[in-house]
Motif scaffolding. Structure first.
Motif: not given
Length: 110
Positions: A78-93
């Motif tokens: 979900l976070c990869v689709r939003h530029p502002t949350l992409a960094r947090a999404g990568r950490w989750a990944g």
């Protein structure tokens, strides 16, 4: 100057998409590892008398494998689709494969 800046931006975007592609495959493999981690973590309980500390770590990772790992995978997707949350999404990944992998490796060592 403007051409150099746009070239750097394009290179960073290409690097970011490559990292996201690797993380997509990593999270897909993580989802496939969850049932294996559940099986190995459940069988590791039989070695509790011989290796109590290792079994305690396996149990903690076993719980995280079927509770935290699916949530981390969903957060990544979900976070990869939003530029502002992409960094947090990568950490989750990057964190998603840790509990199942530790569970399987420690259970194999018992």
């Amino acid at each position: 100057m403007h051409e150099t800046t746009s070239a750097l931006t394009t290179d960073r975007a290409a690097g970011t998409s490559a990292i996201d592609g690797v993380l997509m495959w990593a999270t897909a493999l993580t989802v496939a590892l969850i049932p294996v981690a559940l099986l190995f973590g459940g069988l590791a309980q039989m070695a509790a008398e011989v290796h109590p500390q290792t079994v305690a770590v396996v149990t903690a990772c076993w719980w995280a494998s079927w509770t935290a790992t699916p949530l981390l995978v969903v957060a990544f997707r979900l976070c990869v689709r939003h530029p502002t949350l992409a960094r947090a999404g990568r950490w989750a990944g990057w964190l998603a494969p840790v509990p199942p992998t530790v569970t399987i490796l420690l259970a194999l060592g018992l």
